[in-house]
Scaffold this motif. Structure first.
Motif, PDB file in Angstrom:
ATOM      1  N   ASN A  32      10.687   4.597   9.973  1.00 48.19           N
ATOM      2  CA  ASN A  32      10.540   5.459  11.149  1.00 48.19           C
ATOM      3  C   ASN A  32      10.670   4.679  12.449  1.00 48.19           C
ATOM      4  OD1 ASN A  32      10.004   7.621   9.363  1.00 48.19           O
ATOM      5  ND2 ASN A  32       7.836   7.099   9.338  1.00 48.19           N
ATOM      6  N   GLY A  33      11.677   3.840  12.538  1.00 41.68           N
ATOM      7  CA  GLY A  33      11.864   3.005  13.717  1.00 41.68           C
ATOM      8  C   GLY A  33      12.559   3.718  14.861  1.00 41.68           C
ATOM      9  N   GLN A  54       6.874   1.929  12.064  1.00 45.00           N
ATOM     10  CA  GLN A  54       5.718   1.974  11.181  1.00 45.00           C
ATOM     11  C   GLN A  54       5.918   0.897  10.123  1.00 45.00           C
ATOM     12  OE1 GLN A  54       5.293   5.514   8.767  1.00 45.00           O
ATOM     13  NE2 GLN A  54       3.067   5.333   8.852  1.00 45.00           N
ATOM     14  N   ALA A  55       4.944   0.007  10.017  1.00 43.61           N
ATOM     15  CA  ALA A  55       4.958  -1.021   8.978  1.00 43.61           C
ATOM     16  C   ALA A  55       4.123  -0.501   7.813  1.00 43.61           C
ATOM     17  CB  ALA A  55       4.380  -2.328   9.503  1.00 43.61           C
ATOM     18  N   VAL A  56       4.664  -0.608   6.621  1.00 50.34           N
ATOM     19  CA  VAL A  56       3.951  -0.171   5.421  1.00 50.34           C
ATOM     20  C   VAL A  56       3.726  -1.390   4.538  1.00 50.34           C
ATOM     21  CG1 VAL A  56       3.989   1.334   3.400  1.00 50.34           C
ATOM     22  CG2 VAL A  56       5.045   2.094   5.553  1.00 50.34           C
ATOM     23  N   PHE A  57       2.483  -1.582   4.115  1.00 49.67           N
ATOM     24  CA  PHE A  57       2.092  -2.679   3.238  1.00 49.67           C
ATOM     25  C   PHE A  57       1.564  -2.052   1.950  1.00 49.67           C
ATOM     26  CE2 PHE A  57       1.476  -3.754   7.647  1.00 49.67           C
ATOM     27  CZ  PHE A  57       2.153  -4.960   7.771  1.00 49.67           C
ATOM     28  N   LEU A  58       2.162  -2.440   0.830  1.00 50.43           N
ATOM     29  CA  LEU A  58       1.787  -1.868  -0.460  1.00 50.43           C
ATOM     30  C   LEU A  58       1.363  -2.979  -1.412  1.00 50.43           C
ATOM     31  CD1 LEU A  58       1.625   0.402  -2.603  1.00 50.43           C
ATOM     32  CD2 LEU A  58       4.076   0.032  -3.001  1.00 50.43           C
ATOM     33  N   ILE A  59       0.163  -2.839  -1.927  1.00 51.87           N
ATOM     34  CA  ILE A  59      -0.327  -3.747  -2.972  1.00 51.87           C
ATOM     35  C   ILE A  59      -0.512  -2.890  -4.218  1.00 51.87           C
ATOM     36  CG2 ILE A  59      -2.086  -5.415  -3.669  1.00 51.87           C
ATOM     37  CD1 ILE A  59      -2.930  -5.418  -0.624  1.00 51.87           C
ATOM     38  N   GLU A  60       0.366  -3.094  -5.188  1.00 52.11           N
ATOM     39  CA  GLU A  60       0.255  -2.346  -6.440  1.00 52.11           C
ATOM     40  C   GLU A  60      -0.664  -3.095  -7.396  1.00 52.11           C
ATOM     41  OE1 GLU A  60       4.294   0.039  -7.145  1.00 52.11           O
ATOM     42  OE2 GLU A  60       4.602  -2.137  -7.099  1.00 52.11           O
ATOM     43  N   ASP A  61      -1.389  -2.348  -8.176  1.00 48.84           N
ATOM     44  CA  ASP A  61      -2.287  -2.906  -9.201  1.00 48.84           C
ATOM     45  C   ASP A  61      -3.283  -3.910  -8.617  1.00 48.84           C
ATOM     46  OD1 ASP A  61      -1.056  -1.418 -11.271  1.00 48.84           O
ATOM     47  OD2 ASP A  61       0.548  -2.909 -11.392  1.00 48.84           O
ATOM     48  N   LEU A  62      -3.843  -3.591  -7.465  1.00 48.51           N
ATOM     49  CA  LEU A  62      -4.865  -4.440  -6.861  1.00 48.51           C
ATOM     50  C   LEU A  62      -6.097  -4.446  -7.764  1.00 48.51           C
ATOM     51  CD1 LEU A  62      -5.921  -6.045  -4.335  1.00 48.51           C
ATOM     52  CD2 LEU A  62      -6.857  -3.862  -3.545  1.00 48.51           C
ATOM     53  N   ASP A 104      -9.694   1.875 -14.435  1.00 46.41           N
ATOM     54  CA  ASP A 104     -11.034   1.475 -13.992  1.00 46.41           C
ATOM     55  C   ASP A 104     -11.096   0.046 -13.449  1.00 46.41           C
ATOM     56  OD1 ASP A 104     -10.671   0.263 -16.450  1.00 46.41           O
ATOM     57  OD2 ASP A 104     -12.687   0.694 -17.170  1.00 46.41           O
ATOM     58  N   ARG A 105      -9.939  -0.638 -13.362  1.00 46.49           N
ATOM     59  CA  ARG A 105      -9.910  -2.008 -12.833  1.00 46.49           C
ATOM     60  C   ARG A 105      -8.928  -2.201 -11.684  1.00 46.49           C
ATOM     61  NH1 ARG A 105      -8.002  -2.980 -17.847  1.00 46.49           N
ATOM     62  NH2 ARG A 105      -6.415  -4.076 -16.844  1.00 46.49           N
ATOM     63  N   THR A 106      -7.934  -1.297 -11.581  1.00 47.09           N
ATOM     64  CA  THR A 106      -6.883  -1.501 -10.580  1.00 47.09           C
ATOM     65  C   THR A 106      -6.617  -0.235  -9.775  1.00 47.09           C
ATOM     66  OG1 THR A 106      -5.116  -0.950 -12.131  1.00 47.09           O
ATOM     67  CG2 THR A 106      -5.728  -3.283 -11.961  1.00 47.09           C
ATOM     68  N   ALA A 107      -6.044  -0.467  -8.602  1.00 46.08           N
ATOM     69  CA  ALA A 107      -5.647   0.636  -7.722  1.00 46.08           C
ATOM     70  C   ALA A 107      -4.469   0.170  -6.884  1.00 46.08           C
ATOM     71  CB  ALA A 107      -6.808   1.036  -6.825  1.00 46.08           C
ATOM     72  N   ASP A 108      -3.688   1.131  -6.411  1.00 45.54           N
ATOM     73  CA  ASP A 108      -2.638   0.830  -5.450  1.00 45.54           C
ATOM     74  C   ASP A 108      -3.225   1.036  -4.060  1.00 45.54           C
ATOM     75  OD1 ASP A 108      -0.884   0.417  -7.532  1.00 45.54           O
ATOM     76  OD2 ASP A 108       0.205   2.309  -7.258  1.00 45.54           O
ATOM     77  N   LEU A 109      -3.025   0.066  -3.185  1.00 46.01           N
ATOM     78  CA  LEU A 109      -3.509   0.145  -1.809  1.00 46.01           C
ATOM     79  C   LEU A 109      -2.297   0.161  -0.881  1.00 46.01           C
ATOM     80  CD1 LEU A 109      -5.679   0.017   0.423  1.00 46.01           C
ATOM     81  CD2 LEU A 109      -5.676  -2.479   0.155  1.00 46.01           C
ATOM     82  N   THR A 110      -2.198   1.208  -0.082  1.00 43.12           N
ATOM     83  CA  THR A 110      -1.124   1.330   0.902  1.00 43.12           C
ATOM     84  C   THR A 110      -1.751   1.372   2.291  1.00 43.12           C
ATOM     85  OG1 THR A 110       0.155   2.662  -0.675  1.00 43.12           O
ATOM     86  CG2 THR A 110       0.881   2.692   1.618  1.00 43.12           C
ATOM     87  N   ILE A 111      -1.240   0.527   3.189  1.00 45.67           N
ATOM     88  CA  ILE A 111      -1.719   0.490   4.570  1.00 45.67           C
ATOM     89  C   ILE A 111      -0.506   0.704   5.464  1.00 45.67           C
ATOM     90  CG2 ILE A 111      -2.880  -0.879   6.347  1.00 45.67           C
ATOM     91  CD1 ILE A 111      -4.040  -2.588   3.998  1.00 45.67           C
ATOM     92  N   SER A 112      -0.624   1.632   6.425  1.00 50.54           N
ATOM     93  CA  SER A 112       0.453   1.906   7.381  1.00 50.54           C
ATOM     94  C   SER A 112      -0.045   1.584   8.776  1.00 50.54           C
ATOM     95  CB  SER A 112       0.870   3.375   7.324  1.00 50.54           C
ATOM     96  OG  SER A 112       1.352   3.697   6.036  1.00 50.54           O
TER      97      SER A 112
END
Length: 165
Positions: A32-33, A54-62, A104-112
């Motif tokens: 979205n630049g 918009q900068a998107v940061f994705l951590i999969e299987d955190l 029960d141990r991991t999650a995806d975390l997305t930060i915009s």
């Protein structure tokens, strides 16, 4: 900083925080630049425009039991407040985030994060960009800021603000 340096720099800070096994599951990108034309001379170079994106940061299987997502969010908040000093001036919104549990141990975390960065040009006779009859390269430049100065009004003494007859 310019040319997506905020995205690069914040990516590096987040990656440093992650356990090494998470590095392969980390990604960051721009979306979205908008290229906002805002030329301004800066002495040693010039700001040609502003990059709004918009900068998107994705951590999969955190592994959230090993690394609390709140630690990642606090790191992002601290970095933004220390480094992105123009956020308030440009009325940028606070970052958004989403935690999506995988098991029960991991999650995806997305930060915009919304950014607005200057696009700097540096005079360069062999540069690839032609603008205003000169050649430039895309590069940050040193901004010189006056620390002291003298005011002379109508030939008065330094510091004088009164008119002389």
């Amino acid at each position: 900083m310019s040319q997506g340096y905020y995205l690069q720099a914040l990516s590096g800070v987040i990656k440093e925080l992650l356990p090494r096994k998470c590095h392969k599951d980390f990604d960051a990108w721009m979306q979205n630049g908008t290229l906002r034309l805002a030329p301004k001379h800066g002495g040693n170079g010039m700001q040609l425009a502003r990059l709004d994106y918009q900068a998107v940061f994705l951590i999969e299987d955190l592994p959230f039991k090993e690394l609390d997502p709140a630690l990642v969010l606090a790191t992002v908040a601290a970095w933004l407040q220390d480094v992105d000093t123009e956020r308030e001036q440009f009325e940028l919104p606070d970052p958004d985030y989403d935690v999506e549990p995988i098991d029960d141990r991991t999650a995806d975390l997305t930060i915009s994060v919304q950014f607005s960065e200057p696009l700097f040009l540096l005079p360069d006779a062999a540069g690839p960009i032609a603008y205003g009859g000169q050649r430039y390269s895309v590069a940050p430049y040193e901004v010189w800021v006056a620390e002291t100065g003298q005011v002379r009004v109508n030939g008065g003494q330094p510091g004088s603000t009164e008119e002389q007859p």
